[in-house]
Every structure is written in C-alpha cells, then in structure tokens.
Write a protein that holds these residues in place. Sequence first.
Motif, PDB file in Angstrom:
ATOM      1  N   SER A 192     -26.620  21.808  12.159  1.00  0.00           N
ATOM      2  CA  SER A 192     -25.983  21.348  13.387  1.00  0.00           C
ATOM      3  C   SER A 192     -26.779  21.704  14.630  1.00  0.00           C
ATOM      4  O   SER A 192     -26.496  21.188  15.715  1.00  0.00           O
ATOM      5  CB  SER A 192     -24.576  21.948  13.507  1.00  0.00           C
TER       6      SER A 192
ATOM      7  N   PRO B 204     -16.479  25.234  11.614  1.00  0.00           N
ATOM      8  CA  PRO B 204     -16.927  25.269  10.220  1.00  0.00           C
ATOM      9  C   PRO B 204     -18.300  24.669   9.974  1.00  0.00           C
ATOM     10  O   PRO B 204     -18.931  24.976   8.958  1.00  0.00           O
ATOM     11  CB  PRO B 204     -15.836  24.481   9.487  1.00  0.00           C
ATOM     12  N   ASP B 205     -18.779  23.826  10.879  1.00  0.00           N
ATOM     13  CA  ASP B 205     -20.078  23.186  10.669  1.00  0.00           C
ATOM     14  C   ASP B 205     -21.248  23.980  11.241  1.00  0.00           C
ATOM     15  O   ASP B 205     -22.410  23.596  11.052  1.00  0.00           O
ATOM     16  CB  ASP B 205     -20.078  21.780  11.296  1.00  0.00           C
ATOM     17  N   ASP B 206     -20.959  25.067  11.944  1.00  0.00           N
ATOM     18  CA  ASP B 206     -22.020  25.838  12.577  1.00  0.00           C
ATOM     19  C   ASP B 206     -22.619  26.866  11.619  1.00  0.00           C
ATOM     20  O   ASP B 206     -21.932  27.391  10.739  1.00  0.00           O
ATOM     21  CB  ASP B 206     -21.492  26.570  13.812  1.00  0.00           C
TER      22      ASP B 206
ATOM     23  N   GLY C 285     -25.204  28.424   6.306  1.00  0.00           N
ATOM     24  CA  GLY C 285     -25.050  27.160   7.007  1.00  0.00           C
ATOM     25  C   GLY C 285     -26.333  26.727   7.690  1.00  0.00           C
ATOM     26  O   GLY C 285     -27.251  27.511   7.889  1.00  0.00           O
ATOM     27  N   SER C 286     -26.396  25.446   8.046  1.00  0.00           N
ATOM     28  CA  SER C 286     -27.565  24.901   8.738  1.00  0.00           C
ATOM     29  C   SER C 286     -27.266  23.468   9.145  1.00  0.00           C
ATOM     30  O   SER C 286     -26.262  22.886   8.743  1.00  0.00           O
ATOM     31  CB  SER C 286     -28.800  24.929   7.822  1.00  0.00           C
TER      32      SER C 286
END
Length: 258
Positions: free
Chosen positions: A76, A60-62, A73-74
């Motif tokens: 990581s 989920p953090d990618d 997203g951004s």
Amino acid sequence: MTDDVKIALTAALAGAEEALRHFAEVAALPRELKADGSVVTAADRAVETVIRRVLAEAVPDDAVLGEEHGATGSGSGRRWIIDPIDGTALFVEGDDRWLVLVACEDQGAITAGVAVVPAQQRLWWAGLGTGAYEGRLVAGGIAEERRIRVTGSRASGLAGSTLGVVPDWGRAPAEPLIAVADERPWSLHPPLLVARGDLDLAAQTSGQIWDFAATSLIVTEAGGAYARFDGDSRPGPGASIYARSPELRDAALKAVVP
C-alpha cells in the motif's frame, strides 16, 4: 487531528495500558538478551501484539514494522512503525522514563507520531503539517492538551547549548558535543524535552528506525530539526541528533562527524 494521528494515538494508548500492567509486576518479569545484547521481556512482545491488533482493525491493508515481531504486510505504500517499549533497560529497573512509540509512514514520509510515557501519565503527538502537542493521561483520556514549540531564545552556537544524551551509558559518539554543550540530566526522553523547549539539543547514540520515527516528527513539527549522524533527515538506523533549529543541528553534526 488527522486520521493517522487518531489511529496512532489509539494504538499507542492501548499499548501503554498493556505496558503498565506488566510494569506493575516488573520485579517478577523474566528478562532475556537479544543477539545485540539489549534486554527484552514478555512485556515488549505483549505490548507490540496489542498495538498490532488495533492497527489490524483500523488499517488492515497497511504494512507494520515492529521491533519485536518484525515486518508484516506490503503493497500500500503505508507502514506503521512500532517500538513497544523504548527503553526496556529502564523499564526492567523500575525507572519511569520508558516510552511507547508509534508512527505512520506514508510513501516514505512520517505523517503521524505518538510518544507515550505511561508511568508518568504523559504523552506527545504530531501530524505532518499540523504541529506538535502534549497532554496528560487522565482516566483513560487526554487532558491539558497544548501545542508545543522548541525554544527560540538561546544562543545560536553549540557553546552554552543545553544537551541531553540517550543512552547516557554508552555515549561515545556524543562526546564531542558533551565537550562543548552543557549536558543536563533528564527526567524525560531528551528529544521530547527539545520539542517542548526545555533543551536545545538531544543526541541518541544508537537505534533503529522505530527509535526515531515518532520523535523525529514531534520535534520537527514543534519547529525543531532532526538528522542522523550521516546527515540524512529521514529516520533510520544509527545515531541521531535533535535540535531546536537547523543551524544548531548542523553545528552538532559538524562536531560529531568532522
């Protein structure tokens, strides 16, 4: 098999299943044109949505970059790159050579790449430093898995080399290669034929990073070489060369970019 490869496989196979559902009714599928003149359908968008859903649950953090839904997203340093249906023009004509492509980029390096050819029930994958593999889809699983390598037995120069060109309907940048190498018809995406040792060279005359991210890793992990026509070995927009060796790649680049 690395975790990134496992995630990429899960996502790509979920996308392939969704794509096949639409492919079964392709004659009735409405077609649209993008601003660049390429074909897009509801199937492209649906497949990317399914792949993104798998990635959102797994990582989920990618960040994610997809051809149809753009960048999300951004932060990581990790990014998943999706081409939900590579070869939509083939897809809408009922041709079985289209692909589902998923790759992972970590701190600027492609670490995992998966290419599924759903209508042929075949797939290819690679992890950075772990080799390239192919297999068949059987009852939702992977069978007949084997490691693949480029061929090493042919002549070192362009003359006599076998070549596949993508797309074969707009190939002006590859014409210098066609004049020297032996162009072959292809029943499978030419970069994959290079990776499995069936072709010496493949030229893709246009594209974006999602067209090249997965296949560039598969070819290099099979022992081959990849570069854009500008010589950059990182996948990106423009035209690209895949070859069974760095020397043959460089000779091809000299031919197309004198």
